[in-house]
Scaffold this active site. Structure first.
Site, mmCIF file in Angstrom:
data_model
loop_
_atom_site.group_PDB
_atom_site.id
_atom_site.type_symbol
_atom_site.label_atom_id
_atom_site.label_comp_id
_atom_site.label_asym_id
_atom_site.label_seq_id
_atom_site.Cartn_x
_atom_site.Cartn_y
_atom_site.Cartn_z
ATOM 1 N N ARG A 1 0.722 -1.099 0.106
ATOM 2 C CA ARG A 1 0.020 0.009 -0.045
ATOM 3 C C ARG A 1 0.822 1.288 0.096
ATOM 4 O O ARG A 1 2.040 1.120 0.741
ATOM 5 C CB ARG A 1 -0.788 -0.195 1.324
ATOM 6 C CG ARG A 1 -2.102 -0.938 1.184
ATOM 7 C CD ARG A 1 -2.909 -0.455 2.514
ATOM 8 N NE ARG A 1 -2.332 -0.924 3.619
ATOM 9 C CZ ARG A 1 -1.940 -0.281 4.576
ATOM 10 N NH1 ARG A 1 -2.076 1.071 4.422
ATOM 11 N NH2 ARG A 1 -1.418 -0.466 5.638
ATOM 12 N N LYS B 1 -9.234 -2.373 1.804
ATOM 13 C CA LYS B 1 -9.317 -1.286 2.683
ATOM 14 C C LYS B 1 -9.923 -0.346 2.362
ATOM 15 O O LYS B 1 -10.602 0.708 2.936
ATOM 16 C CB LYS B 1 -7.783 -1.076 2.649
ATOM 17 C CG LYS B 1 -6.901 -1.979 3.245
ATOM 18 C CD LYS B 1 -7.068 -2.501 4.752
ATOM 19 C CE LYS B 1 -6.005 -3.760 4.961
ATOM 20 N NZ LYS B 1 -6.334 -4.431 6.383
ATOM 21 N N CYS C 1 1.450 -7.499 15.406
ATOM 22 C CA CYS C 1 0.952 -7.735 16.803
ATOM 23 C C CYS C 1 0.207 -9.067 16.965
ATOM 24 O O CYS C 1 -0.625 -9.375 17.943
ATOM 25 C CB CYS C 1 0.209 -6.584 17.263
ATOM 26 S SG CYS C 1 0.989 -4.956 17.477
#
Length: 621
Positions: free
Chosen positions: A85, A233, A283
């Site tokens: 991106r 997105k 994460c």
């Protein structure tokens, strides 16, 4: 260079089952601008998928993998200048800069339209325009919405078939006058008559543009990932988040479009809860979405509704219900293996498109972290010979796999339920080596929103910044919010107030987690992965009112005795290391929130400012 403008509607070869005249007129309009050589109306069939894949293999865009090793699977390798991106080329062209907010790039809409019109004039010459109809969410769901992407990339067409509910059935839902989000995409590489194509066409000039008022998406120059798969997105987060906010602004209930996984957790007694969780990159988000409980948690089941995005709307009973608007996973390959995420590996054993991973000599794929030792020889993602002595990575760090959700062995039975699943709790988590405890339950909805709004992660070696710097990523939505971030915070506060006023018991609890606290040796204290189930079980017991906890400055955290330690050797001292509150460190942390709040001062909810002042007072007390 440009092909002749296409003729009238008849030249469009519109299938008889398409009755939506506004859609047909729009396709004709874009075709007249972009001047493609031909138009193909995608029907989403298996035959179409296989034909387009075969065409890309013939063109050198993809390689078919060894059917004995990886049945019905392909490897695509992009141009080295088109691998991720491009946030600095992503724009929210709202009517005013205040509506876009300070965290987004903004250009005046009319100016941007003029720029795009110039770029798209003739940009599809010599290519096929693919009309890709897709539903974000189960077909016909009251939470779902429809989009249509016009693209000159067959790679986009086949990936959208995996990532969304794409095909002829979408037109049945759309009917003659249904609403849809128009999405226009071009790789920006027109072909002159007789000009040879390249394996991965793209353009050095890139724009990913959103017009919230008209709910349009325009993307130019990139054929990769979220730049090109406009349902992901662009629609599922940037446009959809604005849609949910605008509905509330216009007097409706409103809804959320969030960068969240959704998982189901069922106890041995058969009681089930659904949790939505937001984590920034690096994460463990996909791992948590497909978590495997420790062996000592006999009878517990964790299932996946979604791994990346959740659309959440109040149901008739006042509770929040969520759907996964996607139908597939577009996941990061490097670091994924059978130890870190067995279910993810099982998902991609067949029928998978890999992008920018390495090719083995026997026609399979490999990436860093897949096996302990690298093969003796590979063809890397740029098509070059590679050995363990090479100075470069065999797979690009952002290499991906695209695979249908239906191949996930722990897919939740309700993942495709049009009504969605009821959400019992929200979890927010970042990567912090200190300060933030293992888990905290917010005392109130407002406190929980504050936790999520000020969430941050320390940069890793993969980030384009100094290692260890805390990057604020509110709600894990910083690159994905489609309007002013302060208005987004207010939308969350307002939704909580509406639900709480109607039925306080329906309000999901909010938790903040941090799996990444380190000890004096700099190593992670908490084992993570499947052992996160121990924390998840405590959360469920808090939801059910059966677990204890210890109050601290910011909320409630478990005592050592509140967690199930069967099968894990973690001392009480280690536990206290990762759940402790260092008041001096937190006084410094709270002052760092000022920088975020100063940036978001326009429309910043006063409730969040008051929450910060109250926290500072408790720290000073």
């Amino acid at each position: 260079m440009n092909q002749p403008v296409m003729g009238g509607v008849a030249a469009l070869n519109v299938p008889a089952y398409i009755k939506h005249q506004r859609l047909i007129n729009w396709v004709a309009e874009i075709a007249a601008l972009a001047k493609p050589e031909r138009i193909h109306w995608c029907d989403g069939s298996q035959e179409e998928y296989e034909r387009l894949c075969a065409e890309m293999v013939a063109a050198g865009t993809m390689k078919k993998l060894n059917p004995a090793k990886r049945p019905n699977s392909y490897l695509a390798c992009s141009d080295p200048n088109d691998v991720a991106r491009v946030e600095d080329r992503t724009f929210i062209c709202a009517d005013t800069p205040d509506e876009a907010g300070p965290t987004n790039n903004w250009i005046e809409p009319a100016e941007m339209r003029a720029t795009l019109h110039g770029l798209f004039d003739g940009c599809m010459a010599g290519r096929t325009l693919y009309v890709v109809p897709f539903s974000m969410g189960p077909l016909g769901s009251p939470i779902a919405h429809i989009g249509v992407e016009l693209s000159d990339s067959p790679y986009v067409a086949v990936n959208m078939r995996i990532m969304t509910r794409m095909g002829q059935a979408v037109y049945d839902v759309l009917g003659a006058d249904g609403d849809f989000v128009p999405c226009v995409h071009s790789v920006g590489a027109p072909l002159r008559p007789g000009q040879a194509d390249v394996a991965w066409p793209c353009n050095g000039t890139k724009y990913i543009v959103h017009f919230p008022q008209s709910r349009e998406i325009w993307s130019y120059g990139s054929g990769y990932g979220g730049n090109a798969l406009l349902g992901k997105k662009c629609f599922a987060l940037r446009i959809a988040s604005n849609m949910g906010f605008q509905e509330a602004q216009q007097g409706g209930t409103g809804w959320f479009a969030e960068h969240m996984l959704i998982l189901g957790v069922e106890s041995p007694e058969g009681k089930k809860h659904y949790i939505a969780a937001a984590f920034p990159s690096a994460c463990g988000k996909t791992n948590f979405a497909m978590l495997i409980p420790p062996a000592s948690f006999t009878g517990w089941k964790v299932t996946t509704v979604g791994d990346d995005i959740a659309w959440i709307k109040p149901g008739p009973d006042g509770r929040l219900y969520a759907i996964n608007p996607e139908a597939g996973y577009f996941g990061v390959a490097p670091g994924t293996n059978e130890q870190t995420n067995y279910n993810c590996m099982a998902s991609m054993r067949e029928n998978t498109i890999f992008t920018n991973v390495a090719l083995t000599d026997d026609g399979d794929v490999w990436w860093e972290g897949l096996t302990r030792e690298a093969p003796a020889h590979l063809i890397d993602w740029q098509g070059k010979d590679w050995t363990p002595a090479s100075s470069t990575k065999a797979a690009h760090p952002n290499a991906r796999f695209t695979v249908s959700a239906t191949q996930n062995p722990v897919l939740d039975s309700a993942w495709d339920d049009p009504a969605g699943v009821p959400i019992s709790a929200f979890i927010f988590g970042g990567r912090r080596s200190n300060t933030v405890p293992l888990v905290t339950e917010a005392r109130t909805w407002v406190d929980g929103v504050y936790m999520a709004a000020t969430m941050g992660s320390e940069t890793t070696a993969a980030a384009a910044a100094a290692v260890g710097v805390v990057r604020r990523d509110p709600f894990a939505m910083l690159p994905f919010i489609g309007y002013n971030m302060s208005d987004y915070f207010q939308h969350w506060l307002d939704m909580g107030a509406k639900i709480g006023a109607h039925n306080p018991a329906a309000l999901p609890k909010i938790f903040c987690v941090n799996w990444f606290r380190t000890g004096a040796d700099g190593k992670f204290v908490w084992p993570g992965f499947g052992d996160n189930m121990r924390v998840l079980k405590w959360m469920l017991e808090r939801i059910d009112g059966t677990a204890g906890g210890v109050e601290h400055l910011f909320g409630t955290t478990p005592a050592f005795a509140d967690l199930n330690w069967d099968g894990l050797d973690l001392s009480r001292q280690q536990f206290e290391t990762i759940t402790s509150i260092d008041q001096a460190a937190w006084r410094e942390e709270i002052t760092l929130h000022d920088a975020l709040f100063d940036k978001l001062a326009h429309h910043l909810p006063p409730e969040l400012v008051a929450t910060k002042v109250a926290l500072q007072a408790r720290l000073a007390g």
